[in-house]
Design a protein around this motif. Sequence first.
Motif, PDB file in Angstrom:
ATOM      1  N   PHE A 104       0.813  -1.215   0.000  1.00  0.00           N
ATOM      2  CA  PHE A 104       0.000   0.000   0.000  1.00  0.00           C
ATOM      3  C   PHE A 104       0.848   1.267   0.000  1.00  0.00           C
ATOM      4  O   PHE A 104       0.507   2.251  -0.647  1.00  0.00           O
ATOM      5  CB  PHE A 104      -0.976   0.005   1.180  1.00  0.00           C
ATOM      6  N   CYS A 105       1.966   1.243   0.732  1.00  0.00           N
ATOM      7  CA  CYS A 105       2.847   2.423   0.768  1.00  0.00           C
ATOM      8  C   CYS A 105       3.772   2.461  -0.433  1.00  0.00           C
ATOM      9  O   CYS A 105       4.452   3.456  -0.674  1.00  0.00           O
ATOM     10  CB  CYS A 105       3.688   2.416   2.048  1.00  0.00           C
ATOM     11  N   THR A 106       3.849   1.330  -1.160  1.00  0.00           N
ATOM     12  CA  THR A 106       4.856   1.126  -2.197  1.00  0.00           C
ATOM     13  C   THR A 106       4.873   2.202  -3.283  1.00  0.00           C
ATOM     14  O   THR A 106       5.952   2.645  -3.691  1.00  0.00           O
ATOM     15  CB  THR A 106       4.660  -0.277  -2.816  1.00  0.00           C
ATOM     16  N   PRO A 107       3.716   2.660  -3.782  1.00  0.00           N
ATOM     17  CA  PRO A 107       3.770   3.691  -4.830  1.00  0.00           C
ATOM     18  C   PRO A 107       4.588   4.906  -4.405  1.00  0.00           C
ATOM     19  O   PRO A 107       5.425   5.398  -5.181  1.00  0.00           O
ATOM     20  CB  PRO A 107       2.291   4.057  -5.033  1.00  0.00           C
ATOM     21  N   GLY A 108       4.381   5.349  -3.174  1.00  0.00           N
ATOM     22  CA  GLY A 108       5.103   6.520  -2.691  1.00  0.00           C
ATOM     23  C   GLY A 108       6.583   6.257  -2.535  1.00  0.00           C
ATOM     24  O   GLY A 108       7.424   7.111  -2.853  1.00  0.00           O
ATOM     25  N   PHE A 109       6.926   5.074  -2.034  1.00  0.00           N
ATOM     26  CA  PHE A 109       8.343   4.749  -1.869  1.00  0.00           C
ATOM     27  C   PHE A 109       9.056   4.642  -3.220  1.00  0.00           C
ATOM     28  O   PHE A 109      10.173   5.132  -3.383  1.00  0.00           O
ATOM     29  CB  PHE A 109       8.510   3.431  -1.092  1.00  0.00           C
ATOM     30  N   VAL A 110       8.408   3.987  -4.164  1.00  0.00           N
ATOM     31  CA  VAL A 110       9.063   3.783  -5.464  1.00  0.00           C
ATOM     32  C   VAL A 110       9.263   5.131  -6.168  1.00  0.00           C
ATOM     33  O   VAL A 110      10.341   5.428  -6.689  1.00  0.00           O
ATOM     34  CB  VAL A 110       8.248   2.797  -6.331  1.00  0.00           C
ATOM     35  N   ILE A 111       8.234   5.968  -6.132  1.00  0.00           N
ATOM     36  CA  ILE A 111       8.357   7.286  -6.773  1.00  0.00           C
ATOM     37  C   ILE A 111       9.411   8.120  -6.038  1.00  0.00           C
ATOM     38  O   ILE A 111      10.270   8.755  -6.665  1.00  0.00           O
ATOM     39  CB  ILE A 111       6.994   8.014  -6.751  1.00  0.00           C
ATOM     40  N   SER A 112       9.361   8.114  -4.711  1.00  0.00           N
ATOM     41  CA  SER A 112      10.334   8.898  -3.945  1.00  0.00           C
ATOM     42  C   SER A 112      11.751   8.408  -4.226  1.00  0.00           C
ATOM     43  O   SER A 112      12.689   9.200  -4.334  1.00  0.00           O
ATOM     44  CB  SER A 112      10.056   8.796  -2.440  1.00  0.00           C
ATOM     45  N   ALA A 113      11.906   7.095  -4.328  1.00  0.00           N
ATOM     46  CA  ALA A 113      13.231   6.527  -4.587  1.00  0.00           C
ATOM     47  C   ALA A 113      13.735   6.951  -5.960  1.00  0.00           C
ATOM     48  O   ALA A 113      14.927   7.222  -6.136  1.00  0.00           O
ATOM     49  CB  ALA A 113      13.182   5.002  -4.475  1.00  0.00           C
ATOM     50  N   HIS A 114      12.846   7.015  -6.936  1.00  0.00           N
ATOM     51  CA  HIS A 114      13.259   7.494  -8.266  1.00  0.00           C
ATOM     52  C   HIS A 114      13.795   8.914  -8.183  1.00  0.00           C
ATOM     53  O   HIS A 114      14.866   9.213  -8.722  1.00  0.00           O
ATOM     54  CB  HIS A 114      12.062   7.439  -9.230  1.00  0.00           C
ATOM     55  N   ALA A 115      13.052   9.772  -7.502  1.00  0.00           N
ATOM     56  CA  ALA A 115      13.491  11.170  -7.398  1.00  0.00           C
ATOM     57  C   ALA A 115      14.792  11.263  -6.607  1.00  0.00           C
ATOM     58  O   ALA A 115      15.706  12.011  -6.964  1.00  0.00           O
ATOM     59  CB  ALA A 115      12.398  12.001  -6.735  1.00  0.00           C
TER      60      ALA A 115
END
Lengths: 162, 777
Positions: A104-115
């Motif tokens: 559930f938190c994964t979208p935010g982590f993956v996007i944040s990690a990209h940035a």
Amino acid sequence: MSKQLISVRINDELFEGEVEPRKTLADFIREDCTLTGTHLACEHGVCGACTILLDGEAVRSCLMFAVQADGASLTTLEGLAPEGGPMTPVQQGFMEHHGLQCGFCTPGFVISAHAFLRDHPDPTEEEIREGLSGNLCRCTGYQGIVRAVQRAAEITREDVTA
Amino acid sequence: MSTVEKPSAARFVGARVQRREDPRLLSGHGQYIDDVRLPGMLHATFVRSPLARARIVAIDLEHALAVPGVVAIWDGSALNGDAATPLWDWAGEGTPFPEVRALAEGDVRFAGDPVAIVIARDRYVAEDAAELVDVEYEPLQAVVGRELAEASTGRAHDGIDTNVAWSAASPTDPALEAAFAASAHVITETFRQQRHVNVPMEPRGLVAHWERGAEQLTVYASSQNPHQDREYFARVMGLPEHHVRVIMRDVGGGFGQKIFRTREETAVALASRRLGRPVKWIEDRQENLMAANHARDEQMTLRVGVDADGVITAIHASHLADVGAYPLMPAMMPGFMALEVLPGPYRFARYGWAGKSVFTNTSGISAYRGPWMMETVAREIMMDVVAREIGVDPAEIRRRNVIQTEDLPYTTPTGREYDRISPAQTLEAALEEIGYERFREEQARARAEGRYLGLGISTYIEPTAGAQGPTGIEAATVRVEPSGKVNVLMGTGSHGHSLETTMVQVVADQLGVPIEDVRLLQGDTAVSPYGGGTAGSRSAVIAGGVARISAIKLREKVLELAGHLLEAAAADLEIEDGTITVKGSPGSSIAFADVARIAYYDPSRLPEGMEPGLESTSRYSAPPATYANSTQVCTCEVDVATGEVRLLDYVVGEDCGVMINPMVVEGQIAGGVAQGIGGALLEHLAYDETGNPLAITFKDYLLPTTEDVPDIRYVHVETPSNTPGGHKGVGEGGAIGAPAAIVNAVADALAPLGVRVTSQPLSPDRVLAMIDDARSA
């Protein structure tokens, strides 16, 4: 409430819609554009689950109104890797290192990690921990997440040198 | 230390197989509850009480109903009568219980109590209207505080003339008192644990759809156990069970909070039936922190007798729990479970206990990852208190008391029977991995420099896969389809547990097919056989066990048919990577897929009497409990100027039997440890004296972040259980063991200052206050 016409490019597709000025960007993405890969877990800007890229910058879509994104170009989790194509190094790292459980938190982590990795291509563990401290996960204890980002940096370096 | 017996053909069980769930979740294509959209769907929100205890004098809906887009608003008096029964009722002799209705009616009993449901065309409109519902309250005295409730002149509930929800004690035991009298030391201490919230990242939510034509209620649930939900909605809605279908797809965490369906979810289902339309409800985070179930909020007083060497001679434990207004489980559960599990990993014969639970005007208590874990908190902190008091090293006092292999089988004073456990081994393994002796030297050097380092140990035995009542059995249908692909249908309720990977590992091994050829279908009562769902660390043992049983049964049929086709004895065949071969004759083989096709499409080629098709359903009734054991050891540094606690190193020694997937095992442990770190250092759902909750945003209810959870190291000991596959549960242990390890580390660090740590959370302000108290004592 009077509606306002906006047009937003999301994952290279143009979305036009009439929205109330009070509608959050997150709700616009999820409801009007039916891109439900962006998740809402606190709706007050702390957990980071709703993080997206707005003109390349990581932002919390629950803290913005859709009208503020008029004319902007967004990337959500759905748009990181081409449909049916290979995963990004970040997604690959999360898969290899069990960086997600319920997801559930994964979208935010993956996007944040990209940035984060764009700005810190060769991060130390300490930098990763600090860089991702604005996202909350309740399942993993962050063990796999930190390693996933280390691995993503490694894959990216390998790709560059290959 | 036992070694693992692995079947010779095993290729997937025991391997770090990457998760089948991940590609969809990493690409934004999961299907969580808020992603469900049905034609004509309406949206619900709730009007909630701002007061902990009050009479409802009047409710004025006029302005709210006038908001364009509002479809209906009902208060308790309008909607509650649609329910066929009380929502749940744990009343018994000496254990009063309030009538639980969907919405408050007449009075409110905690801040957040749902007073009315608002249904509208979208959530924005519903929330607009909810703001305009005008409720007049007459405030009453609220009962708040675990230690104040019993003596309070207020009453948490109308109609129950006491705030004591449960009280019991073991019979007076002269032998226990004699054991205390003969002890060299008797030490008494009380340990307190604050109120926590489970905080799944996905809050509660539900889509209910009453289908008029089919007279069927279809519920999309964010749940842990769809089959129990089906039974619940059938009972409460007065429907036959086969007219209810519950579907759970991806669920964003639960940790116990989503075991039980709640009052709001029930109101949504009742509203859908009234309207004949789908209704969605997604709670926000403030509602989740304020009104979803809470946990912990308990204390335990231990009286421990030891001999001159620190060997335990007797323990008396007394537990007090605040179960809130409407607990989701019987009021006895937190206390009774904790008291019953307390003997844990230590040998001692004399034990007595007393327990009490109180109602208060706060959100109800429910299960949270190791809901009995106060026993480990109290016992393990007490072991360090005793060690310090009598001058024995904390590792050494555990060695002198821990159950050894030669003690097995061993029965605890509460009647739990241990057989295949290894608590002495996991203790030593964890101490060795952290470098116990080396740390003591480092600690001494640091102290000389004025730095405060500490080490904490927590040892425990975890009853996993408790199997009784609705959670007693699990079922698996393994179905080889005509193409040779395999569907596995189970009543599990994975919500982050990786069962789509681990169950498939088990089945693919037994059938000898590539793992990509097997898929788990779960979470839909119309598809899966009855199962108890995912809670209580039960899935590896019971679901993994039955997946194995069912797959073995089907493998036998595959081999019988293949043997008939190859004119060979079934015993002479082996299946490897989707091909069935006569052992020693590589030329004599048949593809698994061909056997499947013949089983369905060519019945004339089957052996006489064999039923066409390839499908097996098995049910497995597990032992009452399967015991895992673990020791957690951590080190920390406390900054005595700021009160900050920084964890330096973290080791978990764990024996969960045969691991299906070590990566998943470690993920489960890490998640639990992180929750324990949160509970020990950060999390506190505090109420003020009027019952007003003070931590209903993530700015106030603090979860651990990447900067709070250190790198965790694991040492695995694998002692197979006596269940099929030899697995033990591992879902809750991390959360059970962590708080005591951390408290002990902080207490060890601050021991030179004379600080005694007996409560949580160890937030900087509280650490400084403890240091100040010790200095001024």
